[in-house]
Structures are given as structure tokens and as C-alpha cells.
Design a protein around this motif. Sequence first.
Motif, short mmCIF file in Angstrom:
data_model
loop_
_atom_site.label_atom_id
_atom_site.label_comp_id
_atom_site.label_asym_id
_atom_site.label_seq_id
_atom_site.Cartn_x
_atom_site.Cartn_y
_atom_site.Cartn_z
N GLN A 96 0.80 -1.24 0.00
CA GLN A 96 0.00 0.00 0.00
C GLN A 96 0.83 1.29 0.00
OE1 GLN A 96 -3.90 -1.01 2.41
NE2 GLN A 96 -2.14 -1.42 3.69
N VAL A 97 2.15 1.13 0.05
CA VAL A 97 3.00 2.33 0.09
C VAL A 97 4.01 2.23 -1.06
CG1 VAL A 97 4.68 3.68 1.43
CG2 VAL A 97 2.80 2.51 2.61
N VAL A 98 4.16 3.32 -1.80
CA VAL A 98 5.18 3.35 -2.85
C VAL A 98 6.01 4.61 -2.64
CG1 VAL A 98 3.84 4.62 -4.60
CG2 VAL A 98 5.54 2.96 -5.33
N VAL A 99 7.30 4.52 -2.98
CA VAL A 99 8.18 5.69 -2.86
C VAL A 99 8.47 6.20 -4.26
CG1 VAL A 99 10.40 6.54 -2.04
CG2 VAL A 99 9.16 4.82 -0.72
N GLY A 255 2.18 8.05 -16.25
CA GLY A 255 3.45 7.75 -16.93
C GLY A 255 3.63 6.24 -17.08
N TRP A 256 4.65 5.89 -17.82
CA TRP A 256 4.86 4.46 -18.11
C TRP A 256 5.21 3.64 -16.86
CZ3 TRP A 256 9.87 1.89 -19.84
CH2 TRP A 256 10.98 2.53 -19.30
N GLY A 257 5.74 4.34 -15.82
CA GLY A 257 6.10 3.62 -14.59
C GLY A 257 4.89 3.02 -13.89
N GLY A 258 3.72 3.57 -14.15
CA GLY A 258 2.50 3.05 -13.52
C GLY A 258 1.72 2.14 -14.46
N HIS A 259 2.30 1.86 -15.62
CA HIS A 259 1.62 1.01 -16.62
C HIS A 259 1.67 -0.46 -16.19
CE1 HIS A 259 0.73 -0.96 -20.46
NE2 HIS A 259 0.19 0.21 -20.83
N ARG A 260 0.67 -1.19 -16.62
CA ARG A 260 0.57 -2.62 -16.29
C ARG A 260 1.78 -3.41 -16.81
NH1 ARG A 260 -4.99 -4.94 -18.13
NH2 ARG A 260 -4.01 -5.33 -20.15
N ASP A 261 2.26 -3.01 -17.97
CA ASP A 261 3.38 -3.73 -18.57
C ASP A 261 4.30 -2.70 -19.26
OD1 ASP A 261 5.10 -5.52 -19.67
OD2 ASP A 261 3.61 -6.54 -20.92
N PRO A 262 5.08 -1.99 -18.47
CA PRO A 262 5.80 -0.84 -19.04
C PRO A 262 6.68 -1.19 -20.23
CG PRO A 262 6.53 -1.31 -16.78
CD PRO A 262 5.35 -2.18 -17.05
N PHE A 263 7.26 -2.37 -20.22
CA PHE A 263 8.22 -2.69 -21.29
C PHE A 263 7.54 -3.27 -22.54
CE2 PHE A 263 10.57 -2.24 -17.39
CZ PHE A 263 11.54 -1.34 -17.79
N GLU A 268 -1.33 2.52 -25.52
CA GLU A 268 -2.44 2.91 -24.63
C GLU A 268 -2.03 2.73 -23.17
OE1 GLU A 268 -6.31 2.31 -25.36
OE2 GLU A 268 -5.82 3.20 -27.33
N TYR A 269 -2.41 3.70 -22.33
CA TYR A 269 -2.12 3.57 -20.91
C TYR A 269 -3.09 2.60 -20.24
CZ TYR A 269 -1.24 4.67 -16.02
OH TYR A 269 -0.93 4.58 -14.69
N GLN A 270 -2.53 1.61 -19.59
CA GLN A 270 -3.38 0.69 -18.80
C GLN A 270 -2.73 0.59 -17.43
OE1 GLN A 270 -4.94 -2.85 -20.71
NE2 GLN A 270 -3.64 -2.36 -22.45
N PRO A 271 -3.42 1.06 -16.41
CA PRO A 271 -2.77 1.11 -15.10
C PRO A 271 -2.43 -0.27 -14.55
CG PRO A 271 -5.12 1.63 -14.90
CD PRO A 271 -4.81 1.53 -16.37
N THR A 276 1.47 -0.02 -7.52
CA THR A 276 2.35 0.36 -8.64
C THR A 276 1.71 1.42 -9.53
OG1 THR A 276 3.47 -1.75 -8.55
CG2 THR A 276 3.60 -0.59 -10.65
N ARG A 277 0.39 1.43 -9.61
CA ARG A 277 -0.25 2.42 -10.48
C ARG A 277 -0.05 3.86 -9.98
NH1 ARG A 277 -6.49 1.53 -10.91
NH2 ARG A 277 -5.75 -0.52 -11.51
N ALA A 278 0.46 3.99 -8.76
CA ALA A 278 0.72 5.34 -8.24
C ALA A 278 2.08 5.87 -8.70
CB ALA A 278 0.65 5.33 -6.71
N ARG A 279 2.85 5.02 -9.41
CA ARG A 279 4.14 5.48 -9.94
C ARG A 279 3.93 6.31 -11.20
NH1 ARG A 279 8.31 0.40 -9.86
NH2 ARG A 279 9.38 1.82 -11.29
#
Length: 401
Positions: A96-99, A255-263, A268-271, A276-279
Amino acid sequence: MAIAPSANDLITRAAKLDAEDPLAHLRAEFDLDPDVVYLDGNSLGAPPRRVAARMDDVVRRQWGGRLIRSWSEGWWTAPERVGEKIAPLVGAAPGQVVVADSTSANIFKALVAAVRLAPEGRREIVVDAATFPTDGYIAHSVAEITGVRLRTATVDRLEAVLGERTAVVLLNHVDYRTGRLHDMAAITARVHAAGARMAWDLCHSVGVLPIGLDALGVDFAVGCTYKFLNGGPGAPAFLYVPSALQDGFDQPLSGWGGHRDPFAMDPEYQPASGITRARCGTPDILSLLALEAALEVWDGVDLAQVRAKGLSLTGFFTECVDTVLPPGTAEVLTPRGTDRGHQVSLRHPRAREAMAELIDRQVIGDFRAPDVLRFGFAPLYVGHTDAAHAALALADVLAKE
Ligand SMILES: Cc1ncc(COP(=O)(O)O)c(C=O)c1O
């Protein structure tokens, strides 16, 4: 400086309190100049010794030796991993916590998400009238962008603005100027009773006292890591979103850091699921890994003991100030009850000059305009003797004016 008998008593008492301190051994974890009395850990925490060695490894081996391979050897997942080290400090179960990013950016994410989550008709954001400025600026911007109304109120007069139109309330747990600690349980319950969501800014309370975000059902929390958590200048902030709200957490910095599959490089953005979706974008690895090392100092530390020592330090410093300053010299702004964080704020008309002179004498606190001297007491590395010396130096400085 001639030491008055009462001053000698204070120094003797301070030494006794330090000798009984169960956290005294932790000071050895920090790189501190023994000639400096450092009372500004509420702005920039002191460096834990282990950080320098860790950074050497990060730069030479992980970056220099492993090069880009390090991204898949622990760098990409560091925001969640470091978040798990903060979770116990704020009473959050895993996941529940992301930095990531700054406190300001995380406030933006949380407030927009809160407005998007709010039922129809709840079109107001409430922010503390005495808030640290960035919270107010961001809340203002969020209101403008989302088309909702921004209302301000002091914590004591929340009822005046709280109602069926409130979407979310954003408050500072500890007032950065006065050091007053707000009652998280009572206020969260009041906000929830009004049907609104509660967002806490924990910048001045994380690492100060046990916090129970899960137990109190807090909706969002943010906080910085460069104060009492000693993560280093500009260390990234944290964001807490409870599991129950994560599926609906529609944050605006997609941003791509919160994407389901960044690589996958999906157009299309899919959280992502979970926190992780908070990145947002690429994590700032050097700062993040310095923070990770700094957080290891907290392993096995009992927050109740940290809190007890912080209250003792701030109480003792206030008593020293009362003893050594002629009555009426400076006004103590910080509550004398337990409703205070780990700082003591004093109002004095020549606060700016007085703090500059204290700093020249190696007693480092800070100044907040227009007339506030702030002294922060980080229990992991500050002792009662520091408090006594700071109060005596202050008396000396103010006596000259
Ligand atoms: C209550 C509070 N919120 C936010 C911030 C800073 O936010 P940021 O990390 O985005 O600079 C501070 C910094 O002192 C603060 O005291």
C-alpha cells in the motif's frame, strides 16, 4: 559565558536523562560533527553512516559494474520495495506504500484521484488554512483543473466547511510552523462521518510517533523522507493508498512507470494493479537507494520509544527555555501538552538574526518567516544535553540584543 546555577542543574539533569536513554546507542549510526548541536532534523535529517558505503556500492558496482543490467536486478522494483520499509512506520500492511516523486507530486496524484472517486455532488476540496504552502498550491491547482471548489479552514473550524459537498480533506498531521500535532483518529472519523475522504500529509510526523493508517481507515497519505527518515536531500516521497481504494485510484500522472506492462511499449495507458499504479516515470535510483540504506537504521526500533524520547526532548528543551530566558523574552508556540510533534517553535521579533547567530555558534535550528525560531529534535541522534546547550546558547544570544 558565565553559567548560572540553574544552568548547571539543567546540564546535570540532561546528562542523567541521556544516561538512561534506551535509544542512545543509535547516535553512533549517524555521521555527526561532535561540535555541532543539530536541531534541524525536521528539515533535513542527518546522514546515517551506512549511506555513504551503500552509495559507493550503488555507483561503483551496480551502476559502474552491472550497468543497465541493474534495472532488472532490483532498480525497477525499488519504489515498492522501499515503500515496504516505510509501511510499518505508518501502520500500513504490505502493498500500500510506494516511494516515488516528491510530496507535492503525490499530493497532486492523491487529490485528483480523490475527486475522481467522489460520488456525484461532492465537488469540494478542503485544505488546512495554515498548511505548508505546497499543499495549498497543489490543492488550488487540482481544484482549477478538475473544476471543483477549494475551501480552506483551520483544523479547529473544519465543521464550518465540511458537508455533503466535500470530496476530500487534506491536512498536515503536524503543523510545520507551530509543531502542533493534530488528532488523526478524531479528525479522520469526523471527515468520514461527513462522507468525505481523508488525506494526511505526514511530512512532520513520519518517524516521530506510531501512526495507524490502516487501523484508522485513512484514505490517502503522503510524506517526505528527507526529514525524520534521514533519506537525504531531495529523497523521494511516499504515497499510501489502501488496498480497498487501489482499483479505483485513477491518478492523473499516467506515466509508463504506472503502466501494467511498461516494457510492452503499449501505445495505450493501462494502469498496473496495486500500488504500482501510483508510480509515474523512471525512479531516481541514487536517492531511492540512499533512502533504502537510511531506513535500515529503523529496523528493530520501537516507535513508542522514539515518541517517548521526542516528548522528553521537546519538553525538556521547553523547560530549559523557561528557566534560562527572562520571562516574556520569547513566546513558545508549540503546545505544552502531548499534542506536539518533535519540534519546538519560539516566536521572537529578532528570530532571523538570533538563528543566524546560533548557527554561527554551531547550534543549528531554522527560521520561518516572519518571526519563528524552530528547533527540531530527532530522537535517533539528539540528546537532552544538546537541548540544554541549545537553550543556553539561545539565552546568551538573546541577552545581547
Ligand atoms: C508539510 C509539508 N508538506 C510538503 C513539504 C515539501 O514537499 P516537497 O517534498 O514536494 O518539496 C514539506 C517540506 O518541508 C512539508 O513540511
